[in-house]
Enzyme design. Structure first.
Site, PDB file in Angstrom:
ATOM      1  N   CYS A  36       0.874  -1.251   0.128  1.00  0.00           N
ATOM      2  CA  CYS A  36       0.015  -0.132   0.033  1.00  0.00           C
ATOM      3  C   CYS A  36       0.734   1.147  -0.130  1.00  0.00           C
ATOM      4  O   CYS A  36       1.703   1.582   0.767  1.00  0.00           O
ATOM      5  CB  CYS A  36      -1.099   0.023   1.090  1.00  0.00           C
ATOM      6  SG  CYS A  36      -1.913   1.315   1.214  1.00  0.00           S
TER       7      CYS A  36
ATOM      8  N   HIS B 247      -9.859   1.593   1.127  1.00  0.00           N
ATOM      9  CA  HIS B 247      -9.281   3.013   1.223  1.00  0.00           C
ATOM     10  C   HIS B 247     -10.513   4.147   1.406  1.00  0.00           C
ATOM     11  O   HIS B 247     -10.488   4.948   2.433  1.00  0.00           O
ATOM     12  CB  HIS B 247      -8.675   3.546   0.268  1.00  0.00           C
ATOM     13  CG  HIS B 247      -7.118   3.260   0.274  1.00  0.00           C
ATOM     14  ND1 HIS B 247      -6.104   3.532   1.522  1.00  0.00           N
ATOM     15  CD2 HIS B 247      -6.579   2.472  -0.572  1.00  0.00           C
ATOM     16  CE1 HIS B 247      -5.031   2.781   1.369  1.00  0.00           C
ATOM     17  NE2 HIS B 247      -4.931   2.217   0.011  1.00  0.00           N
TER      18      HIS B 247
ATOM     19  N   HIS C  56      -9.129  -3.465  -2.400  1.00  0.00           N
ATOM     20  CA  HIS C  56      -8.027  -2.896  -1.716  1.00  0.00           C
ATOM     21  C   HIS C  56      -8.277  -1.274  -1.756  1.00  0.00           C
ATOM     22  O   HIS C  56      -8.412  -0.610  -0.743  1.00  0.00           O
ATOM     23  CB  HIS C  56      -6.712  -3.098  -2.378  1.00  0.00           C
ATOM     24  CG  HIS C  56      -5.630  -2.237  -1.674  1.00  0.00           C
ATOM     25  ND1 HIS C  56      -4.632  -2.868  -0.801  1.00  0.00           N
ATOM     26  CD2 HIS C  56      -5.344  -1.116  -1.843  1.00  0.00           C
ATOM     27  CE1 HIS C  56      -3.799  -1.818  -0.589  1.00  0.00           C
ATOM     28  NE2 HIS C  56      -4.334  -0.863  -0.997  1.00  0.00           N
ATOM     29  N   GLU C  57      -8.610  -0.911  -3.084  1.00  0.00           N
ATOM     30  CA  GLU C  57      -9.070   0.425  -3.023  1.00  0.00           C
ATOM     31  C   GLU C  57     -10.408   0.969  -2.338  1.00  0.00           C
ATOM     32  O   GLU C  57     -10.575   2.061  -1.856  1.00  0.00           O
ATOM     33  CB  GLU C  57      -9.008   1.135  -4.543  1.00  0.00           C
ATOM     34  CG  GLU C  57      -8.067   0.464  -5.502  1.00  0.00           C
ATOM     35  CD  GLU C  57      -6.527   1.098  -4.840  1.00  0.00           C
ATOM     36  OE1 GLU C  57      -5.501   0.635  -5.157  1.00  0.00           O
ATOM     37  OE2 GLU C  57      -6.701   2.100  -3.879  1.00  0.00           O
TER      38      GLU C  57
HETATM   39  O1  LIG Z   1      -2.232   1.799  -2.228  1.00  0.00           O
HETATM   40  C1  LIG Z   1      -2.408   1.378  -3.088  1.00  0.00           C
HETATM   41  O2  LIG Z   1      -3.758   1.602  -3.319  1.00  0.00           O
HETATM   42  C2  LIG Z   1      -1.511   0.927  -4.199  1.00  0.00           C
HETATM   43  C3  LIG Z   1      -1.558  -0.407  -3.880  1.00  0.00           C
HETATM   44  C4  LIG Z   1      -2.448  -1.233  -4.761  1.00  0.00           C
HETATM   45  C5  LIG Z   1      -2.531  -2.716  -4.541  1.00  0.00           C
HETATM   46  C6  LIG Z   1      -3.726  -3.304  -4.232  1.00  0.00           C
HETATM   47  C7  LIG Z   1      -3.907  -4.606  -3.634  1.00  0.00           C
HETATM   48  C8  LIG Z   1      -2.853  -5.485  -4.359  1.00  0.00           C
HETATM   49  C9  LIG Z   1      -1.843  -5.011  -4.643  1.00  0.00           C
HETATM   50  C10 LIG Z   1      -1.563  -3.646  -4.793  1.00  0.00           C
HETATM   51  C11 LIG Z   1      -0.010  -1.116  -4.145  1.00  0.00           C
HETATM   52  O3  LIG Z   1       0.829   0.043  -3.460  1.00  0.00           O
HETATM   53  S1  LIG Z   1       0.614  -1.065  -5.694  1.00  0.00           S
HETATM   54  C12 LIG Z   1       2.185  -1.849  -5.656  1.00  0.00           C
HETATM   55  C13 LIG Z   1       1.911  -3.169  -5.572  1.00  0.00           C
HETATM   56  C14 LIG Z   1       1.865  -3.965  -7.044  1.00  0.00           C
HETATM   57  C15 LIG Z   1       1.641  -5.240  -7.070  1.00  0.00           C
HETATM   58  C16 LIG Z   1       1.451  -5.902  -6.051  1.00  0.00           C
HETATM   59  C17 LIG Z   1       1.673  -5.396  -4.637  1.00  0.00           C
HETATM   60  C18 LIG Z   1       1.919  -4.214  -4.575  1.00  0.00           C
HETATM   61 ZN   LIG Z   2      -3.680   1.170  -0.541  1.00  0.00          ZN
END
Ligand SMILES: O=C(O)C[C@@H](Cc1ccccc1)[C@H](O)SCc1ccccc1
Ligand SMILES: [Zn+2]
Length: 159
Positions: A102, A148, A144-145
């Protein structure tokens, strides 16, 4: 223009969601500029998603942008999708554990259970209402989003 007025909800007490003052509409240039800013911030962090509260904008707006990455090499490559007022309509009973990181919790990774399949209703950046099913890694990013927007980060869900 063909963009319809979609009232963007302000974050706050979820119970007040229906009465939330609409603070921007999809035809609002400031909203379009915010979407572009989120895209820049997301790409700068090599992210696959981002939510408006992560840049201090308390409104119901996220971007989902899956692409192959070291942890999910078979993740689909997709055009980034801005979602206004995303709402989960239904989900599978089945959950899958997967690694997440995240932007707001730098340097930490966790194994998080997420529904394997979800159906989401959202407004696109032109204000058109969309209903779409997402699975696997893209479903993970959406969940995940949307977390938030409800003040949750993935560490709240690590079992
Ligand atoms: O904070 C965020 O929303 C960006 C997240 C997005 C994400 C959500 C769920 C699973 C993976 C990523 C990450 O920081 S994006 C970086 C990343 C990309 C692939 C896998 C893990 C982390
Ligand atoms: Zn996040």
């Amino acid at each position: 223009s063909n963009s319809r007025r979609l009232e963007i909800l302000q974050l706050g007490n979820p119970r007040l969601r229906d009465t939330a003052q609409a603070i921007a509409s999809s035809s609002d240039p400031a909203l379009q500029a915010l979407i572009d800013q989120l895209l820049v911030t997301m790409h700068a962090s090599n992210g696959v998603g981002i939510a408006a509260p992560q840049v201090g904008q308390p409104i119901c707006l996220v971007i989902v942008a899956s692409r192959p990455n070291p942890r999910y090499p078979d993740a689909p490559e997709m055009e980034p999708v801005p979602m206004l007022n995303p709402r989960l309509l239904s989900h599978s009973d089945e959950t899958v554990k997967g690694w997440e990181g995240c932007l707001s919790v730098p340097g930490i990774r966790g194994l998080v259970p997420r529904y394997r399949e979800i159906e989401v209703e959202y407004g696109d950046r032109h204000g058109n209402l969309r209903r779409q099913v997402f699975t696997d890694f893209v479903a993970r990013i959406v969940q995940h989003e949307v977390d938030h927007l409800n003040g949750l980060v993935f560490v709240d869900r690590v079992e």
